[in-house]
Design a protein around this motif. Structure first.
Motif, PDB file in Angstrom:
ATOM      1  N   TYR A   1     102.136   9.015 -28.170  1.00  0.00           N
ATOM      2  CA  TYR A   1     103.362   8.894 -27.381  1.00  0.00           C
ATOM      3  C   TYR A   1     104.314   7.941 -28.080  1.00  0.00           C
ATOM      4  CZ  TYR A   1     103.035   4.098 -25.645  1.00  0.00           C
ATOM      5  OH  TYR A   1     103.024   2.734 -25.564  1.00  0.00           O
ATOM      6  N   ALA A   2     105.593   8.018 -27.654  1.00  0.00           N
ATOM      7  CA  ALA A   2     106.617   7.062 -28.073  1.00  0.00           C
ATOM      8  C   ALA A   2     107.571   6.861 -26.912  1.00  0.00           C
ATOM      9  CB  ALA A   2     107.371   7.570 -29.298  1.00  0.00           C
ATOM     10  N   TRP A   3     108.127   5.636 -26.819  1.00  0.00           N
ATOM     11  CA  TRP A   3     109.081   5.329 -25.748  1.00  0.00           C
ATOM     12  C   TRP A   3     110.023   4.250 -26.273  1.00  0.00           C
ATOM     13  CZ3 TRP A   3     107.517   6.096 -20.088  1.00  0.00           C
ATOM     14  CH2 TRP A   3     108.617   5.893 -19.238  1.00  0.00           C
ATOM     15  N   SER A   4     111.302   4.500 -26.192  1.00  0.00           N
ATOM     16  CA  SER A   4     112.307   3.493 -26.540  1.00  0.00           C
ATOM     17  C   SER A   4     112.843   2.887 -25.245  1.00  0.00           C
ATOM     18  CB  SER A   4     113.457   4.116 -27.340  1.00  0.00           C
ATOM     19  OG  SER A   4     114.448   3.137 -27.607  1.00  0.00           O
ATOM     20  N   VAL A   5     112.495   1.633 -25.005  1.00  0.00           N
ATOM     21  CA  VAL A   5     112.889   0.943 -23.775  1.00  0.00           C
ATOM     22  C   VAL A   5     114.150   0.129 -24.051  1.00  0.00           C
ATOM     23  CG1 VAL A   5     112.236  -0.790 -22.072  1.00  0.00           C
ATOM     24  CG2 VAL A   5     110.527   0.848 -22.909  1.00  0.00           C
ATOM     25  N   TYR A   6     115.177   0.392 -23.263  1.00  0.00           N
ATOM     26  CA  TYR A   6     116.468  -0.284 -23.483  1.00  0.00           C
ATOM     27  C   TYR A   6     117.116  -0.602 -22.152  1.00  0.00           C
ATOM     28  CZ  TYR A   6     121.449  -0.776 -24.615  1.00  0.00           C
ATOM     29  OH  TYR A   6     122.745  -1.220 -24.712  1.00  0.00           O
TER      30      TYR A   6
ATOM     31  N   TRP B   1     111.470   9.438 -34.329  1.00  0.00           N
ATOM     32  CA  TRP B   1     112.020   9.956 -33.066  1.00  0.00           C
ATOM     33  C   TRP B   1     112.510   8.813 -32.188  1.00  0.00           C
ATOM     34  CZ3 TRP B   1     111.427   9.407 -27.886  1.00  0.00           C
ATOM     35  CH2 TRP B   1     111.920  10.415 -27.051  1.00  0.00           C
ATOM     36  N   SER B   2     111.682   7.792 -32.020  1.00  0.00           N
ATOM     37  CA  SER B   2     112.058   6.703 -31.116  1.00  0.00           C
ATOM     38  C   SER B   2     113.194   5.863 -31.687  1.00  0.00           C
ATOM     39  CB  SER B   2     110.847   5.831 -30.776  1.00  0.00           C
ATOM     40  OG  SER B   2     110.216   5.339 -31.929  1.00  0.00           O
ATOM     41  N   GLU B   3     113.246   5.707 -33.009  1.00  0.00           N
ATOM     42  CA  GLU B   3     114.393   5.004 -33.590  1.00  0.00           C
ATOM     43  C   GLU B   3     115.679   5.787 -33.344  1.00  0.00           C
ATOM     44  OE1 GLU B   3     116.484   3.870 -37.805  1.00  0.00           O
ATOM     45  OE2 GLU B   3     114.315   4.220 -37.834  1.00  0.00           O
ATOM     46  N   ALA B   4     115.617   7.103 -33.524  1.00  0.00           N
ATOM     47  CA  ALA B   4     116.806   7.927 -33.276  1.00  0.00           C
ATOM     48  C   ALA B   4     117.245   7.824 -31.822  1.00  0.00           C
ATOM     49  CB  ALA B   4     116.508   9.383 -33.650  1.00  0.00           C
ATOM     50  N   ARG B   5     116.259   7.819 -30.912  1.00  0.00           N
ATOM     51  CA  ARG B   5     116.616   7.675 -29.501  1.00  0.00           C
ATOM     52  C   ARG B   5     117.232   6.304 -29.231  1.00  0.00           C
ATOM     53  NH1 ARG B   5     119.363   8.877 -25.757  1.00  0.00           N
ATOM     54  NH2 ARG B   5     118.788   8.112 -23.693  1.00  0.00           N
ATOM     55  N   ALA B   6     116.699   5.254 -29.859  1.00  0.00           N
ATOM     56  CA  ALA B   6     117.262   3.914 -29.694  1.00  0.00           C
ATOM     57  C   ALA B   6     118.696   3.870 -30.189  1.00  0.00           C
ATOM     58  CB  ALA B   6     116.407   2.895 -30.440  1.00  0.00           C
ATOM     59  N   ARG B   7     118.976   4.549 -31.272  1.00  0.00           N
ATOM     60  CA  ARG B   7     120.356   4.590 -31.780  1.00  0.00           C
ATOM     61  C   ARG B   7     121.278   5.303 -30.790  1.00  0.00           C
ATOM     62  NH1 ARG B   7     121.140   2.947 -36.957  1.00  0.00           N
ATOM     63  NH2 ARG B   7     119.244   2.444 -38.146  1.00  0.00           N
TER      64      ARG B   7
ATOM     65  N   PHE C   1     108.254   3.501 -14.939  1.00  0.00           N
ATOM     66  CA  PHE C   1     109.054   4.518 -14.244  1.00  0.00           C
ATOM     67  C   PHE C   1     109.934   3.915 -13.154  1.00  0.00           C
ATOM     68  CE2 PHE C   1     105.410   6.671 -16.065  1.00  0.00           C
ATOM     69  CZ  PHE C   1     106.001   7.770 -16.670  1.00  0.00           C
ATOM     70  N   LYS C   2     109.956   2.593 -13.067  1.00  0.00           N
ATOM     71  CA  LYS C   2     110.801   1.893 -12.111  1.00  0.00           C
ATOM     72  C   LYS C   2     111.999   1.299 -12.849  1.00  0.00           C
ATOM     73  CE  LYS C   2     106.720   0.468  -9.444  1.00  0.00           C
ATOM     74  NZ  LYS C   2     105.923  -0.695  -8.968  1.00  0.00           N
ATOM     75  N   GLY C   3     113.084   1.074 -12.127  1.00  0.00           N
ATOM     76  CA  GLY C   3     114.251   0.434 -12.729  1.00  0.00           C
ATOM     77  C   GLY C   3     115.285   1.448 -13.177  1.00  0.00           C
ATOM     78  N   SER C   4     116.534   1.171 -12.845  1.00  0.00           N
ATOM     79  CA  SER C   4     117.607   2.116 -13.151  1.00  0.00           C
ATOM     80  C   SER C   4     117.854   2.281 -14.643  1.00  0.00           C
ATOM     81  CB  SER C   4     118.897   1.664 -12.458  1.00  0.00           C
ATOM     82  OG  SER C   4     119.284   0.370 -12.904  1.00  0.00           O
ATOM     83  N   TRP C   5     117.398   1.316 -15.450  1.00  0.00           N
ATOM     84  CA  TRP C   5     117.638   1.400 -16.897  1.00  0.00           C
ATOM     85  C   TRP C   5     116.622   2.294 -17.602  1.00  0.00           C
ATOM     86  CZ3 TRP C   5     115.302  -2.498 -14.306  1.00  0.00           C
ATOM     87  CH2 TRP C   5     114.066  -2.939 -14.745  1.00  0.00           C
ATOM     88  N   HIS C   6     115.543   2.656 -16.929  1.00  0.00           N
ATOM     89  CA  HIS C   6     114.546   3.533 -17.526  1.00  0.00           C
ATOM     90  C   HIS C   6     114.937   4.998 -17.313  1.00  0.00           C
ATOM     91  CE1 HIS C   6     111.304   0.196 -17.247  1.00  0.00           C
ATOM     92  NE2 HIS C   6     111.711   0.320 -18.489  1.00  0.00           N
ATOM     93  N   ASP C   7     114.845   5.781 -18.369  1.00  0.00           N
ATOM     94  CA  ASP C   7     115.150   7.206 -18.303  1.00  0.00           C
ATOM     95  C   ASP C   7     114.041   7.952 -19.047  1.00  0.00           C
ATOM     96  OD1 ASP C   7     116.210   9.720 -18.187  1.00  0.00           O
ATOM     97  OD2 ASP C   7     118.089   9.249 -19.226  1.00  0.00           O
ATOM     98  N   PRO C   8     112.856   8.072 -18.437  1.00  0.00           N
ATOM     99  CA  PRO C   8     111.713   8.636 -19.158  1.00  0.00           C
ATOM    100  C   PRO C   8     111.946  10.047 -19.662  1.00  0.00           C
ATOM    101  CG  PRO C   8     111.249   8.411 -16.804  1.00  0.00           C
ATOM    102  CD  PRO C   8     112.505   7.659 -17.073  1.00  0.00           C
ATOM    103  N   ALA C   9     112.771  10.814 -18.974  1.00  0.00           N
ATOM    104  CA  ALA C   9     113.010  12.187 -19.404  1.00  0.00           C
ATOM    105  C   ALA C   9     113.698  12.241 -20.763  1.00  0.00           C
ATOM    106  CB  ALA C   9     113.842  12.922 -18.369  1.00  0.00           C
ATOM    107  N   ARG C  10     114.444  11.199 -21.113  1.00  0.00           N
ATOM    108  CA  ARG C  10     115.156  11.165 -22.396  1.00  0.00           C
ATOM    109  C   ARG C  10     114.560  10.165 -23.370  1.00  0.00           C
ATOM    110  NH1 ARG C  10     121.270  10.160 -21.507  1.00  0.00           N
ATOM    111  NH2 ARG C  10     121.359  10.980 -23.635  1.00  0.00           N
ATOM    112  N   ASP C  11     113.930   9.095 -22.848  1.00  0.00           N
ATOM    113  CA  ASP C  11     113.506   7.987 -23.704  1.00  0.00           C
ATOM    114  C   ASP C  11     112.050   8.058 -24.126  1.00  0.00           C
ATOM    115  OD1 ASP C  11     116.057   7.088 -23.173  1.00  0.00           O
ATOM    116  OD2 ASP C  11     115.430   5.607 -21.680  1.00  0.00           O
TER     117      ASP C  11
END
Length: 339
Positions: free
Chosen positions: A83-88, A120-126, A59-69
Motif C-alpha cells: 500500500y501507499a498513502w500520501s497524508v497531507y 505514485w505517492s510522490e506524484a499524489r503529494a505533488r 479515515f477520520k478528519g476532513s483533510w483525509h481523502d483516501p479515495a484519492r490519496d
C-alpha cells in the motif's frame, strides 16, 4: 505553489504483472491492511509498531481523502500485499509538508512494487501541494528507521535526501527519579479536557513555531491526532499553569503504545509531546513535567519512560533528557524533497 509542485496530470501506473489488483483503501479494508502492517513491522523489526486504531483514524478528519490519496494491492484472496498513502493537511503558516507512508509484504519485495508505490505517492503529494491555497515553503517527507537500509536506498534512488535525524531515548523507572521541583510561580495540574484548547494554543505558539519543520495544528486535527487517539493517556499527561494569570505555559501529553511492549520486551510510558513557552524555558519546567510523567508511568506499572527527540533541537531538549537519566536508543531519519 502550483508551479513549484510540478504536479503530474495523471498518477503513474502501478505494476500490472505482479498478481495484484490496485484500488484505494476503505474502512472495510482495515483488518487486511493491519495484517500487512503486522507482518512488515515484525519482519523489519520496526522501532514503532502500527496499531489497528491508528489505521482506523486515517479515515477520520476532513483533510483525509483516501479515495484519492491511498492505493493498495490486493491478491486473489483479498489480502493486502502492498500500500501507499500520501497524508497531507494544508496549513496557513509554517511548511506545507505531505508525508508518505507505505509498505510491501516481504514475500512481494524486489519486484519493483516499492519503487512504483513511492513514485505514485510522490506524484499524489505533488498534486496535493499544487492545490494548496497558501503559498509557503514545502517539502515531501519520508520517515524511516535508521536500521532500514533497503528502504533508505529506495528513497535515495528516487531523489529523497536525508535532512534530519531523530533518536529514541529511554529512562529506567526502577532507578531513583529526580526531584522534579516546580519553579516558583507555577503549578502542575493533571491534563483535563477543559484546558485542551489552551494547551493546543500553547503548542502552536511554542512547539510549532520554534521546532524545525512543525506547523500549527487546527482544532480538528488536534482532536483526532493528538488527544483523540485510542492510545492517548490523559491520566499520564500534565499542564504547567502560571499561578498569577492561569495561563498555560507548558504541557506534556502521553500515550500507552502497548502494541510495542511485546516486541520490545518491556512496558513503557511514552511522552508524545512536551513543550514550554519560550519565556519560561531554562527554568526547570520541562524537567518538572517529565518527572511528573515518569511518576505516573511508574504508578501505572510501567518499566520505562520513552520519547524521541530531534538531535538538532535548538531548545536544548537532548541535554534535558540526558540530565534526567534518559539514554539514547535506536534512531530514525527524515528524507525529503524540498519543493
Amino acid at each position: 505553489m502550483a508551479v513549484r509542485a510540478a504536479a503530474p496530470a495523471e498518477l503513474p501506473p502501478l505494476p500490472a504483472d505482479v498478481g495484484l489488483t490496485w484500488r484505494p483503501l476503505t474502512p472495510d479494508d482495515v483488518p487486511a491492511w493491519f495484517a500487512l502492517c503486522e507482518v512488515v513491522d515484525d519482519h523489519d523489526d520496526a522501532n514503532e509498531r502500527v496499531a489497528k486504531s491508528e489505521l482506523i483514524d486515517r479515515f477520520k478528519g476532513s483533510w483525509h481523502d483516501p479515495a484519492r490519496d491511498s492505493v493498495a494491492g490486493f491478491d486473489a484472496d483479498g489480502n493486502v500485499r502492498a500500500y501507499a498513502w500520501s497524508v497531507y493537511r494544508q496549513v496557513t503558516e509554517g511548511t506545507q509538508a505531505p508525508v508518505l507512508f507505505g509498505a510491501v509484504h516481504p514475500g512481494h519485495r524486489r519486484r519493483g512494487i516499492g519503487r512504483a508505490l513511492l513514485a505514485w505517492s510522490e506524484a499524489r503529494a505533488r498534486q496535493q501541494l499544487a492545490a494548496a491555497t497558501v503559498n509557503l515553503p514545502a517539502r515531501i517527507r519520508v520517515y524511516l528507521d535508521e536500521s532500514h537500509a533497503e528502504a533508505r536506498r529506495l528513497a535515495e534512488a528516487a531523489g529523497f535526501t536525508p535532512i534530519r535525524w531523530y533518536v529514541v531515548m529511554r529512562r529506567d523507572l526502577a532507578v531513583a527519579l529526580p526531584s522534579g521541583d516546580v519553579p516558583d510561580g507555577l503549578r502542575l495540574v493533571p491534563y483535563s479536557k477543559e484546558r485542551d484548547e489552551d494547551i493546543r494554543v500553547t503548542h502552536n505558539e511554542s512547539f510549532a513555531r520554534d521546532h524545525w519543520g512543525s506547523s500549527p495544528i487546527d482544532a480538528e486535527a488536534w482532536s483526532i491526532d493528538v488527544v483523540g487517539g485510542e492510545k492517548f493517556r490523559p491520566d499520564w499527561s500534565f499542564v504547567a499553569v502560571e499561578e498569577a494569570t492561569g495561563r498555560v505555559v507548558g504541557y506534556l501529553l502521553s500515550g500507552a503504545y502497548d502494541q510495542d511492549w511485546g516486541p520490545q520486551g518491556f512496558t513503557e510510558g511514552w511522552t508524545d509531546l512536551v513543550s514550554v513557552r519560550r519565556e519560561w524555558r531554562g527554568r526547570g519546567v520541562a524537567g518538572a513535567l517529565l518527572t511528573a510523567a515518569m511518576r505516573a508511568y511508574a504508578g501505572g506499572g510501567m518499566q520505562y519512560a520513552g520519547l524521541d527527540v530531534d538531535t538538532d533541537n535548538p531548545s536544548g531538549a537532548l541535554g534535558t533528557y540526558t540530565r534526567l537519566g534518559y539514554e539514547r536508543q535506536q534512531g530514525s531519519v527524515l528524507l525529503t524533497k524540498e519543493i
